[in-house]
Motif scaffolding. Structure first.
Motif, PDB file in Angstrom:
ATOM      1  N   GLN A 402       0.812  -1.215   0.000  1.00  0.00           N
ATOM      2  CA  GLN A 402       0.000   0.000   0.000  1.00  0.00           C
ATOM      3  C   GLN A 402       0.852   1.274   0.000  1.00  0.00           C
ATOM      4  OE1 GLN A 402      -2.415  -0.530   3.467  1.00  0.00           O
ATOM      5  NE2 GLN A 402      -3.759  -1.968   2.429  1.00  0.00           N
TER       6      GLN A 402
ATOM      7  N   TYR B  11      -7.250   8.459   3.847  1.00  0.00           N
ATOM      8  CA  TYR B  11      -6.500   7.977   2.683  1.00  0.00           C
ATOM      9  C   TYR B  11      -6.856   8.874   1.524  1.00  0.00           C
ATOM     10  CZ  TYR B  11      -5.597   3.663   5.294  1.00  0.00           C
ATOM     11  OH  TYR B  11      -5.194   2.757   6.220  1.00  0.00           O
ATOM     12  N   VAL B  18     -10.777   8.929   1.714  1.00  0.00           N
ATOM     13  CA  VAL B  18     -11.465   7.942   2.543  1.00  0.00           C
ATOM     14  C   VAL B  18     -11.135   8.241   3.997  1.00  0.00           C
ATOM     15  CG1 VAL B  18     -11.694   5.501   3.090  1.00  0.00           C
ATOM     16  CG2 VAL B  18     -11.254   6.209   0.736  1.00  0.00           C
ATOM     17  N   ALA B  20     -10.883   6.783   6.982  1.00  0.00           N
ATOM     18  CA  ALA B  20     -10.840   5.474   7.634  1.00  0.00           C
ATOM     19  C   ALA B  20     -10.980   5.624   9.147  1.00  0.00           C
ATOM     20  CB  ALA B  20      -9.547   4.757   7.287  1.00  0.00           C
ATOM     21  N   ALA B  39     -17.514  -3.836  11.849  1.00  0.00           N
ATOM     22  CA  ALA B  39     -17.737  -4.403  10.522  1.00  0.00           C
ATOM     23  C   ALA B  39     -16.497  -4.229   9.665  1.00  0.00           C
ATOM     24  CB  ALA B  39     -18.926  -3.717   9.871  1.00  0.00           C
ATOM     25  N   SER B  40     -16.488  -4.959   8.592  1.00  0.00           N
ATOM     26  CA  SER B  40     -15.379  -4.832   7.654  1.00  0.00           C
ATOM     27  C   SER B  40     -15.337  -3.419   7.099  1.00  0.00           C
ATOM     28  CB  SER B  40     -15.578  -5.841   6.518  1.00  0.00           C
ATOM     29  OG  SER B  40     -14.503  -5.753   5.628  1.00  0.00           O
ATOM     30  N   GLY B  41     -14.163  -2.840   7.066  1.00  0.00           N
ATOM     31  CA  GLY B  41     -14.022  -1.485   6.547  1.00  0.00           C
ATOM     32  C   GLY B  41     -14.285  -0.420   7.583  1.00  0.00           C
ATOM     33  N   SER B  42     -14.482  -0.826   8.842  1.00  0.00           N
ATOM     34  CA  SER B  42     -14.803   0.168   9.868  1.00  0.00           C
ATOM     35  C   SER B  42     -13.552   0.892  10.374  1.00  0.00           C
ATOM     36  CB  SER B  42     -15.527  -0.510  11.033  1.00  0.00           C
ATOM     37  OG  SER B  42     -14.753  -1.582  11.523  1.00  0.00           O
ATOM     38  N   GLY B  43     -12.346   0.400  10.001  1.00  0.00           N
ATOM     39  CA  GLY B  43     -11.129   1.125  10.383  1.00  0.00           C
ATOM     40  C   GLY B  43     -10.284   0.426  11.429  1.00  0.00           C
ATOM     41  N   LYS B  44     -10.554  -0.842  11.707  1.00  0.00           N
ATOM     42  CA  LYS B  44      -9.831  -1.555  12.766  1.00  0.00           C
ATOM     43  C   LYS B  44      -8.335  -1.675  12.446  1.00  0.00           C
ATOM     44  CE  LYS B  44     -12.350  -5.301  12.208  1.00  0.00           C
ATOM     45  NZ  LYS B  44     -13.256  -4.942  11.091  1.00  0.00           N
ATOM     46  N   THR B  45      -8.061  -2.178  11.254  1.00  0.00           N
ATOM     47  CA  THR B  45      -6.653  -2.362  10.860  1.00  0.00           C
ATOM     48  C   THR B  45      -5.925  -1.030  10.834  1.00  0.00           C
ATOM     49  OG1 THR B  45      -7.174  -4.337   9.596  1.00  0.00           O
ATOM     50  CG2 THR B  45      -5.155  -3.186   9.009  1.00  0.00           C
ATOM     51  N   THR B  46      -6.580  -0.046  10.268  1.00  0.00           N
ATOM     52  CA  THR B  46      -5.981   1.288  10.201  1.00  0.00           C
ATOM     53  C   THR B  46      -5.588   1.775  11.597  1.00  0.00           C
ATOM     54  OG1 THR B  46      -7.405   1.730   8.306  1.00  0.00           O
ATOM     55  CG2 THR B  46      -6.371   3.628   9.366  1.00  0.00           C
ATOM     56  N   GLU B 167      -6.374  -9.532  13.789  1.00  0.00           N
ATOM     57  CA  GLU B 167      -7.036 -10.778  13.405  1.00  0.00           C
ATOM     58  C   GLU B 167      -6.068 -11.957  13.419  1.00  0.00           C
ATOM     59  OE1 GLU B 167     -10.051 -10.653  10.578  1.00  0.00           O
ATOM     60  OE2 GLU B 167     -10.128  -8.469  10.430  1.00  0.00           O
TER      61      GLU B 167
HETATM   62  N1  LIG Z   1      -4.325   2.134   1.551  1.00  0.00           N
HETATM   63  C1  LIG Z   1      -5.610   2.510   1.528  1.00  0.00           C
HETATM   64  N2  LIG Z   1      -6.014   3.415   0.601  1.00  0.00           N
HETATM   65  C2  LIG Z   1      -7.287   3.830   0.580  1.00  0.00           C
HETATM   66  N3  LIG Z   1      -8.230   3.378   1.389  1.00  0.00           N
HETATM   67  C3  LIG Z   1      -7.908   2.476   2.322  1.00  0.00           C
HETATM   68  C4  LIG Z   1      -6.572   1.987   2.431  1.00  0.00           C
HETATM   69  N4  LIG Z   1      -6.503   1.087   3.445  1.00  0.00           N
HETATM   70  C5  LIG Z   1      -7.750   1.036   3.939  1.00  0.00           C
HETATM   71  N5  LIG Z   1      -8.578   1.853   3.266  1.00  0.00           N
HETATM   72  C6  LIG Z   1     -10.006   2.089   3.555  1.00  0.00           C
HETATM   73  O1  LIG Z   1     -10.119   2.498   4.895  1.00  0.00           O
HETATM   74  C7  LIG Z   1     -11.258   1.925   5.499  1.00  0.00           C
HETATM   75  C8  LIG Z   1     -10.824   1.156   6.734  1.00  0.00           C
HETATM   76  O2  LIG Z   1     -10.010   0.071   6.353  1.00  0.00           O
HETATM   77  P1  LIG Z   1      -9.479  -0.980   7.415  1.00  0.00           P
HETATM   78  O3  LIG Z   1      -8.522  -1.884   6.687  1.00  0.00           O
HETATM   79  O4  LIG Z   1      -8.954  -0.271   8.576  1.00  0.00           O
HETATM   80  O5  LIG Z   1     -10.802  -1.782   7.784  1.00  0.00           O
HETATM   81  P2  LIG Z   1     -10.970  -3.030   8.760  1.00  0.00           P
HETATM   82  O6  LIG Z   1     -11.888  -2.591   9.817  1.00  0.00           O
HETATM   83  O7  LIG Z   1      -9.634  -3.555   9.180  1.00  0.00           O
HETATM   84  O8  LIG Z   1     -11.692  -4.058   7.784  1.00  0.00           O
HETATM   85  P3  LIG Z   1     -11.543  -5.667   7.744  1.00  0.00           P
HETATM   86  O9  LIG Z   1     -12.425  -6.178   8.844  1.00  0.00           O
HETATM   87  O10 LIG Z   1     -12.136  -6.007   6.408  1.00  0.00           O
HETATM   88  O11 LIG Z   1     -10.149  -5.994   7.892  1.00  0.00           O
HETATM   89  C9  LIG Z   1     -11.886   1.048   4.430  1.00  0.00           C
HETATM   90  O12 LIG Z   1     -12.938   1.758   3.854  1.00  0.00           O
HETATM   91  C10 LIG Z   1     -10.807   0.819   3.443  1.00  0.00           C
HETATM   92  O13 LIG Z   1     -11.336   0.647   2.170  1.00  0.00           O
END
Ligand SMILES: Nc1ncnc2c1ncn2[C@@H]1O[C@H](COP(=O)(O)OP(=O)(O)OP(=O)(O)O)[C@@H](O)[C@H]1O
Ligand SMILES: [Mg+2]
Lengths: 402, 233
Positions: A402, B11, B18, B20, B39-46, B167
């Motif tokens: 990324q 982002y 976005v 995040a 939920a997926s995409g809620s920003g946990k990993t970020t 995870e």
């Molecule tokens: N490098 C990036 N560039 C643009 N958008 C990003 C990037 N990484 C994540 N996102 C967006 O940021 C938001 C949060 O992403 P994140 O990976 O934190 O979600 P998550 O909660 O970990 O989801 P999951 O449960 O699917 O792992 C999402 O909408 C994702 O599409």
């Protein structure tokens, strides 16, 4: 920094120990070819040059040659010069010669030659003329009406088709010689000499006394005094000693002579040599760069992980430095084995030019060391660069793209 | 120990960016075992990557033990990652050419410990995750759960202030997941290890002491669990 080195070494060690052995073998093989490329052609060229200078020493000039001072046709007191020269430490043997121009005539065929008058018994220690008589015999001290003819002018040697020659001259044939002062003599051919060197094979030899006789000299003149030294490599020193011993004529070492003689050849050879070296180095560095680059790209994620857990970028670069050094050392080692095998082969089976000139490569240790050092330096740099650039990328990019 | 105030991570720039993380705040004290859910995409990993110093926040304040770490230069962040932060990846992220012990030990060496010391530390850590016997196996010779436990050993060998896990059980079956979660729990209870774990499996909350739930980049709930009794799924 110490920690960086220790960690770099550990990473490199693990990746060598458990890494893909096929890849390693392939990389080492390519590197060994690069190394071979770097040293092989120069060795052949070295062999060629060595052969030329060898001829120059073995026939016209010896290790050191003394020639008349400018404006004089002869060394006027040749025996005196010889006496001084022979007394110099480091001189193994010396003799005097008289070179003159003449034409040889046999059954309507005429060829212009240089005839060298020499003292046959002394030549055994000074030159290889006595040893290259392919048909008949070499001159003796009593050979007053006999002549040795070079194979090319005799018409039997390789290359005689491109020069004027006497057709079918054999030992026992009679030839007429007209010297540059108009005096004519009739000689019986005693032998044909073949040195596979044009200067020799286009020459003819008679007894020193013959030339003296023809030119009315008084037993003291010579056109050159040819000297051999005891130890190769001491020519310059011995030359200076001869000068100190009071010889006022011009004194040259074989290197001085060959330099002017084959300077042209040397220069173009040298240019080819340098170009081939540069090209091999660039190709080699590029290959190492590509190899490491692919390697690094394949392990980009790993590099990111290492950084993410706290390994410093510097240790990662160090680990690649170790890795490329290791590859290159193995490559050089394999290259050396290949090289020496080829050297042995070509020394046993020289490359043949013009059907008779055999060139065996010469192993030049300075060149080997130079090539090893250059290759190591270049490869390590080429190996580090990609690692350095990846190790500076952001962790997110390296691991997750990324 | 950890204070996060109004953390934002966008982002891209401008209208299309976005968002995040859109202003996340919380505090975590020592010895907590926190699950971040959503939920997926809620920003946990970020969020987790920013907390583990693998990524930078766009805005907001992040302090560990009162030190504002978000503004540290990279060299110091690298040192912080090495000494204070453990991170467990979803896909283990082990070095395939290194044995279990070496994967752990390389970090101690980086910290400047002697070879012997590093080895002892590594074995201790592997012991804590129940893999002392398999210390000389390479990742290719370990099961998914075992690999993840090696990754945990690597994360805890340095005795970090906080351990992060994104995870950690996503690639594991229930059995292996339980092994890993048991290790987390033991580390938390026995050694007081602070753990922040991202997960989306509801049954994982049984193991933790606190659950923070994200939605669209903001915290929508943050609750302590009193008695964490482990009930199989
Ligand atoms: N490098 C990036 N560039 C643009 N958008 C990003 C990037 N990484 C994540 N996102 C967006 O940021 C938001 C949060 O992403 P994140 O990976 O934190 O979600 P998550 O909660 O970990 O989801 P999951 O449960 O699917 O792992 C999402 O909408 C994702 O599409
Ligand atoms: Mg995620």
């Amino acid at each position: 920094m110490i920690n960086d080195i220790r960690v770099g070494a550990l990473i490199a060690y693990c990746s060598i120990k458990r890494g893909n052995k096929k890849t390693l073998t392939f990389i080492v093989f390519v590197l060994s070819l690069i190394f071979l490329n770097l040293v092989f052609l120069p060795s052949m060229i070295g062999g060629l040059l060595g052969m030329f200078t060898g001829f120059i020493q073995d026939y016209p000039y010896g290790d050191i040659v003394i020639e008349p001072t400018d404006g004089n046709a002869y060394i006027n007191n040749a025996d005196n010069v010889l006496k001084k020269v022979r007394a110099v430490e480091g001189v193994r043997a010396a003799t005097k010669r008289l070179d003159v121009g003449a034409s040889i005539n046999h059954k309507q065929k005429v060829v212009g030659v240089m005839i060298t008058g020499m003292l046959p018994t002394e030549e055994y220690d000074v030159s290889r003329y006595p040893y290259i008589v392919s048909e008949g015999n070499f001159l003796s001290d009593l050979s007053r009406d006999e002549i040795i003819i070079g194979a090319i002018i005799a018409g039997t040697g390789h290359g005689s088709e491109i020069y004027d020659n006497l057709g079918e001259v054999r030992p026992g044939s009679f030839v007429d010689v007209t010297y540059s002062n108009g005096v004519k003599r009739n000689y019986k051919v005693k032998g044909i000499m073949e040195g596979t060197f044009e200067i020799v094979d286009l020459n003819a030899l008679v007894h020193y006394k013959e030339i003296e006789d023809v030119y009315g000299l008084e037993g003291k003149e010579a056109t050159s005094v040819v000297v051999r030294v005891t130890d190769q490599g001491t020519e310059t020193r011995v030359r200076d000693k001869i000068r100190e011993a009071g010889v006022n004529e011009q004194i040259f070492t074989w290197a001085d002579k060959s330099e002017s003689l084959i300077r042209q050849a040397m220069q173009s050879m040298g240019a080819i040599d340098i170009m081939s070296k540069i090209v091999s180095l660039i190709v080699g560095a590029a290959l190492v760069l590509i190899i490491t680059y692919i390697n690094v790209m394949n392990r980009k994620k790993e590099i990111g992980i290492l950084k993410a857990v706290g390994i410093t970028p510097r240790s990662i670069v160090v680990s690649y430095a170790f890795l490329s050094t290791f590859y290159v050392l193995l490559g050089i080692f394999a290259g050396l084995i290949l090289y020496f095998t080829l050297m042995l082969y070509f020394q046993a089976n020289p490359v043949v030019f013009y059907e008779t000139i055999e060139i065996s490569p010469v192993i030049d240790h300075v060149l080997l060391v130079q090539s090893i050092v250059t290759m190591l330096t270049l490869s390590v740099i080429a190996g580090i660069l990609p690692a350095w650039s990846v190790s500076r990328e952001s962790i997110l990019k390296a691991i997750w793209g990324q | 120990m950890i204070v996060v105030k109004d953390l934002k991570r966008y982002y891209g720039i401008g209208e299309t960016a976005v968002r995040a993380l859109n202003g996340v705040s919380f505090e975590i004290t020592k010895s907590e075992f926190v699950a971040i859910m959503g939920a997926s995409g809620s920003g946990k990993t970020t969020l987790l990557r920013i907390l583990a110093l693998l990524d930078d926040a766009t805005d907001g304040i992040y302090t560990i033990r009162g030190l504002e770490v978000s503004s540290l230069p990279e060299a110091e962040r690298s040192f912080y990652r090495l000494t204070q932060v453990g991170y467990v990846f979803q896909d283990y992220a082990l070095i395939n050419e290194m044995s279990a012990a070496e994967n752990v030990y390389v970090l101690s060496m980086m910290e400047g410990k002697s070879k012997k010391e590093s080895y002892i530390t590594a074995l201790e850590a592997l012991d804590k995750v129940g893999l002392k016997e398999k210390h000389d196996r390479v990742p290719g010779e370990l099961s998914g759960g075992e690999k993840q436990r090696v990754a945990i050993a690597r994360a805890i060998a340095k005795k970090p202030d906080i351990m992060f896990a994104d995870e950690p059980c996503a690639n594991l079956d229930t059995n292996n997941s339980k092994q890993v979660l048991d290790v987390f729990k033991e580390l938390n209870e026995k050694y007081g290890q602070t753990i922040i774990m991202v997960t989306h499996e509801p049954w994982h909350v049984e193991y933790v002491s606190r659950v923070i739930t994200l939605e669209d980049g903001i915290v929508i709930s943050d609750e302590n669990r009193q008695n964490n009794k482990i009930s199989p799924k």
